[in-house]
Design a protein around this motif. Structure first.
Motif, PDB file in Angstrom:
ATOM      1  N   PRO A   8      -5.585  -8.354  -0.541  1.00  0.00           N
ATOM      2  CA  PRO A   8      -5.259  -7.290   0.419  1.00  0.00           C
ATOM      3  C   PRO A   8      -4.018  -6.518  -0.009  1.00  0.00           C
ATOM      4  O   PRO A   8      -3.134  -7.069  -0.678  1.00  0.00           O
ATOM      5  CB  PRO A   8      -5.012  -8.047   1.725  1.00  0.00           C
ATOM      6  CG  PRO A   8      -5.612  -9.400   1.526  1.00  0.00           C
ATOM      7  CD  PRO A   8      -5.527  -9.691   0.069  1.00  0.00           C
ATOM      8  N   PRO A   9      -3.918  -5.256   0.369  1.00  0.00           N
ATOM      9  CA  PRO A   9      -2.678  -4.504   0.138  1.00  0.00           C
ATOM     10  C   PRO A   9      -1.497  -5.199   0.804  1.00  0.00           C
ATOM     11  O   PRO A   9      -1.649  -5.851   1.833  1.00  0.00           O
ATOM     12  CB  PRO A   9      -2.973  -3.139   0.775  1.00  0.00           C
ATOM     13  CG  PRO A   9      -4.461  -3.033   0.783  1.00  0.00           C
ATOM     14  CD  PRO A   9      -4.969  -4.421   0.986  1.00  0.00           C
ATOM     15  N   ARG A  10      -0.329  -5.030   0.225  1.00  0.00           N
ATOM     16  CA  ARG A  10       0.862  -5.729   0.724  1.00  0.00           C
ATOM     17  C   ARG A  10       1.683  -4.887   1.695  1.00  0.00           C
ATOM     18  O   ARG A  10       2.694  -5.350   2.207  1.00  0.00           O
ATOM     19  CB  ARG A  10       1.726  -6.172  -0.456  1.00  0.00           C
ATOM     20  CG  ARG A  10       1.064  -7.258  -1.308  1.00  0.00           C
ATOM     21  CD  ARG A  10       1.879  -7.564  -2.538  1.00  0.00           C
ATOM     22  NE  ARG A  10       1.936  -6.404  -3.430  1.00  0.00           N
ATOM     23  CZ  ARG A  10       2.597  -6.403  -4.581  1.00  0.00           C
ATOM     24  NH1 ARG A  10       3.267  -7.482  -4.967  1.00  0.00           N
ATOM     25  NH2 ARG A  10       2.590  -5.323  -5.350  1.00  0.00           N
ATOM     26  N   HIS A  11       1.258  -3.645   1.946  1.00  0.00           N
ATOM     27  CA  HIS A  11       1.960  -2.778   2.893  1.00  0.00           C
ATOM     28  C   HIS A  11       0.953  -2.185   3.868  1.00  0.00           C
ATOM     29  O   HIS A  11      -0.120  -1.733   3.463  1.00  0.00           O
ATOM     30  CB  HIS A  11       2.686  -1.639   2.171  1.00  0.00           C
ATOM     31  CG  HIS A  11       3.718  -2.108   1.201  1.00  0.00           C
ATOM     32  ND1 HIS A  11       3.402  -2.497  -0.091  1.00  0.00           N
ATOM     33  CD2 HIS A  11       5.062  -2.266   1.330  1.00  0.00           C
ATOM     34  CE1 HIS A  11       4.510  -2.853  -0.719  1.00  0.00           C
ATOM     35  NE2 HIS A  11       5.523  -2.722   0.126  1.00  0.00           N
ATOM     36  N   LEU A  12       1.310  -2.196   5.153  1.00  0.00           N
ATOM     37  CA  LEU A  12       0.456  -1.622   6.189  1.00  0.00           C
ATOM     38  C   LEU A  12       1.268  -0.585   6.952  1.00  0.00           C
ATOM     39  O   LEU A  12       2.354  -0.894   7.469  1.00  0.00           O
ATOM     40  CB  LEU A  12      -0.056  -2.717   7.131  1.00  0.00           C
ATOM     41  CG  LEU A  12      -1.093  -2.324   8.191  1.00  0.00           C
ATOM     42  CD1 LEU A  12      -1.944  -3.533   8.580  1.00  0.00           C
ATOM     43  CD2 LEU A  12      -0.459  -1.730   9.452  1.00  0.00           C
ATOM     44  N   LEU A  13       0.739   0.626   7.023  1.00  0.00           N
ATOM     45  CA  LEU A  13       1.378   1.718   7.753  1.00  0.00           C
ATOM     46  C   LEU A  13       0.487   2.082   8.929  1.00  0.00           C
ATOM     47  O   LEU A  13      -0.634   2.572   8.747  1.00  0.00           O
ATOM     48  CB  LEU A  13       1.591   2.921   6.829  1.00  0.00           C
ATOM     49  CG  LEU A  13       2.253   4.163   7.434  1.00  0.00           C
ATOM     50  CD1 LEU A  13       3.608   3.831   8.045  1.00  0.00           C
ATOM     51  CD2 LEU A  13       2.397   5.253   6.369  1.00  0.00           C
ATOM     52  N   CYS A  14       0.976   1.805  10.129  1.00  0.00           N
ATOM     53  CA  CYS A  14       0.194   2.042  11.344  1.00  0.00           C
ATOM     54  C   CYS A  14       0.671   3.316  12.031  1.00  0.00           C
ATOM     55  O   CYS A  14       1.871   3.507  12.257  1.00  0.00           O
ATOM     56  CB  CYS A  14       0.343   0.851  12.293  1.00  0.00           C
ATOM     57  SG  CYS A  14      -0.412   1.115  13.908  1.00  0.00           S
ATOM     58  N   PHE A  15      -0.276   4.161  12.408  1.00  0.00           N
ATOM     59  CA  PHE A  15       0.021   5.397  13.140  1.00  0.00           C
ATOM     60  C   PHE A  15      -0.441   5.216  14.584  1.00  0.00           C
ATOM     61  O   PHE A  15      -1.621   5.000  14.839  1.00  0.00           O
ATOM     62  CB  PHE A  15      -0.687   6.585  12.494  1.00  0.00           C
ATOM     63  CG  PHE A  15      -0.285   6.807  11.063  1.00  0.00           C
ATOM     64  CD1 PHE A  15       0.879   7.512  10.759  1.00  0.00           C
ATOM     65  CD2 PHE A  15      -1.038   6.285  10.019  1.00  0.00           C
ATOM     66  CE1 PHE A  15       1.264   7.707   9.441  1.00  0.00           C
ATOM     67  CE2 PHE A  15      -0.662   6.475   8.709  1.00  0.00           C
ATOM     68  CZ  PHE A  15       0.495   7.185   8.410  1.00  0.00           C
ATOM     69  N   SER A  16       0.499   5.308  15.521  1.00  0.00           N
ATOM     70  CA  SER A  16       0.187   4.980  16.908  1.00  0.00           C
ATOM     71  C   SER A  16       0.651   6.068  17.876  1.00  0.00           C
ATOM     72  O   SER A  16       1.695   6.691  17.671  1.00  0.00           O
ATOM     73  CB  SER A  16       0.840   3.651  17.293  1.00  0.00           C
ATOM     74  OG  SER A  16       0.597   3.334  18.648  1.00  0.00           O
ATOM     75  N   HIS A  17      -0.139   6.251  18.938  1.00  0.00           N
ATOM     76  CA  HIS A  17       0.246   7.131  20.039  1.00  0.00           C
ATOM     77  C   HIS A  17       1.094   6.379  21.056  1.00  0.00           C
ATOM     78  O   HIS A  17       1.640   6.984  21.989  1.00  0.00           O
ATOM     79  CB  HIS A  17      -1.002   7.684  20.732  1.00  0.00           C
ATOM     80  CG  HIS A  17      -1.905   6.605  21.273  1.00  0.00           C
ATOM     81  ND1 HIS A  17      -2.565   5.716  20.455  1.00  0.00           N
ATOM     82  CD2 HIS A  17      -2.242   6.267  22.544  1.00  0.00           C
ATOM     83  CE1 HIS A  17      -3.281   4.882  21.192  1.00  0.00           C
ATOM     84  NE2 HIS A  17      -3.104   5.184  22.458  1.00  0.00           N
ATOM     85  N   LEU A  18       1.184   5.069  20.912  1.00  0.00           N
ATOM     86  CA  LEU A  18       1.978   4.236  21.812  1.00  0.00           C
ATOM     87  C   LEU A  18       3.283   3.842  21.130  1.00  0.00           C
ATOM     88  O   LEU A  18       3.300   3.602  19.917  1.00  0.00           O
ATOM     89  CB  LEU A  18       1.200   2.968  22.183  1.00  0.00           C
ATOM     90  CG  LEU A  18      -0.150   3.186  22.869  1.00  0.00           C
ATOM     91  CD1 LEU A  18      -0.930   1.886  22.934  1.00  0.00           C
ATOM     92  CD2 LEU A  18       0.053   3.751  24.269  1.00  0.00           C
TER      93      LEU A  18
END
Length: 381
Positions: A8-18
């Motif tokens: 799996p990729p080692r970085h996660l970038l989450c885009f949230s409206h909350l």
């Protein structure tokens, strides 16, 4: 060094409206767990408060979990906002390839400034039908179609939402609301009442969550009028509705927003928990996280007929379903007699036994790994 394409990729970038610090719910539960295995960045919507250049404020909430908040000048049009967000993201991500990144979306609106990027994996966790909410941007539906086309995996926040979206993607899986049982089970043995609830005497009916356009104000008002001897406790922020439309009966108590850690203390003093949502487009596909949370606390629940509450909770007789104040009052009166409470609690515990956010995280991870394996095979062939 190039990333191993079978891992799996080692970085996660989450885009949230909350916002991370608003209400602790699905995004926080899941991403806190992903942060144990990878670096997670939670990218919030902009705050328009600068008088100079735009910038990103990055702050830590846990090891490998950072909150990223764009700060922009006021008075910008939508096109300019997205252009600035692209510039900020370019600086944040650097000039390298994104083989080691997953982009995780809670809002399709973020695609307006992220469409050009090509991360190794794109995941859309569709927790709500956002287009049905009040003040939803008109471009949201079109952006969701583009996000569906770009996503490698799609998760949904409930079975009703899955049924509505399953024809739109080949790799879509339902993940309804889950539970941290040990946390909410504290309510069963809690002995000390919170100060602002301790002085409220009598039968207590409670609700926690966001009080917004989904909340059935008239149902609560009607119950309060018809049963002035019952005390209704409402916990949570008021959003997108004017506070002056809320019922102000003497037996309705607005205690404001509480932290996730405090909720079991309040639940411990409730005789019955409420899910008083209207039946409209904004609630058509919701799967209220509070349902299993109330149950894990050992508090009987009465809900309006929200589809993902009726099935599975209503049909298993774990939750009472009522369509109006009369049916709510009848169900609450029945629960106050305590008839069959031990048998009900055993059924609740049996149902919740295999449900947890840890399990949800593990099953999501399996889908992610399967997608990575399939992609690696296709590249090799």
């Amino acid at each position: 060094m190039k990333n191993n394409m079978s891992s799996p990729p080692r970085h996660l970038l989450c885009f949230s409206h909350l916002r991370w610090d608003f209400v602790f719910q699905r995004p926080q539960h899941l991403l806190s767990r992903f942060a144990k295995d990878m670096q997670v960045y939670f990218f919030e919507e902009p705050i328009f408060d600068t008088v100079g250049d735009a910038y990103l404020d990055i702050s830590s909430r846990a090891k490998q979990l950072d909150i990223v908040v764009p700060h922009l000048p006021q008075g910008l049009d939508g096109k300019t906002i997205n252009q600035i967000l692209v510039q900020l993201l370019d600086d944040f991500l650097g000039a390298g390839v994104l083989d080691d990144w997953t982009f995780w979306y809670y809002t399709p609106m973020a695609l307006a400034f992220t469409e050009k990027y090509k991360p190794r994996m794109v995941i859309y966790d569709c927790m709500d039908e956002l287009s049905a909410f009040d003040f939803a941007p008109p471009e949201l539906i079109g952006l969701e179609k583009k996000l569906m086309a770009k996503a490698d995996l799609v998760f949904t926040g409930g079975y009703s939402l899955y049924e509505a979206k399953k024809q739109q993607h080949a790799n879509i899986y339902p993940f309804p609301s889950s539970i941290e049982k040990e946390h909410f089970a504290k309510a069963r043995s809690c002995q000390v009442a919170p100060a602002d609830q301790a002085d409220i005497a009598g039968i207590k009916l409670g609700f926690f969550g966001v009080i917004d356009e989904r909340f059935d104000i008239e149902l609560i008002r009607d119950i309060a009028i018809r049963r002035p001897d019952w005390q209704i406790i409402l916990i949570g922020p008021v959003v997108k509705i004017a506070e002056d439309v809320l019922p102000r009966n003497k037996n309705i108590h607005y205690l404001g927003q509480k932290s996730y850690q405090e909720l079991p203390d309040y639940l411990s003093g409730w005789d019955v928990a409420l899910i008083p949502f209207q039946l409209n487009e904004s609630t058509r596909f919701i799967s209220p996280t509070k349902t299993p949370e109330y149950l894990a606390a050992g508090v009987p629940v009465v809900s309006t007929p929200i589809r993902d509450v009726v099935k599975p909770y209503g049909i298993r007789k774990l939750v009472h379903i009522g369509e109006n104040a009369g049916e709510f009052i009848e169900a609450i009166t029945s629960e106050l007699s305590h008839t069959g409470r031990k048998k009900w609690l055993k059924s609740v515990d049996n149902f919740l036994y295999t449900i947890s956010w840890d399990d949800t995280y593990k099953r999501m991870n399996r889908h992610i790994q399967n997608q990575i394996n399939d992609h690696s095979i296709s590249i090799a062939s």
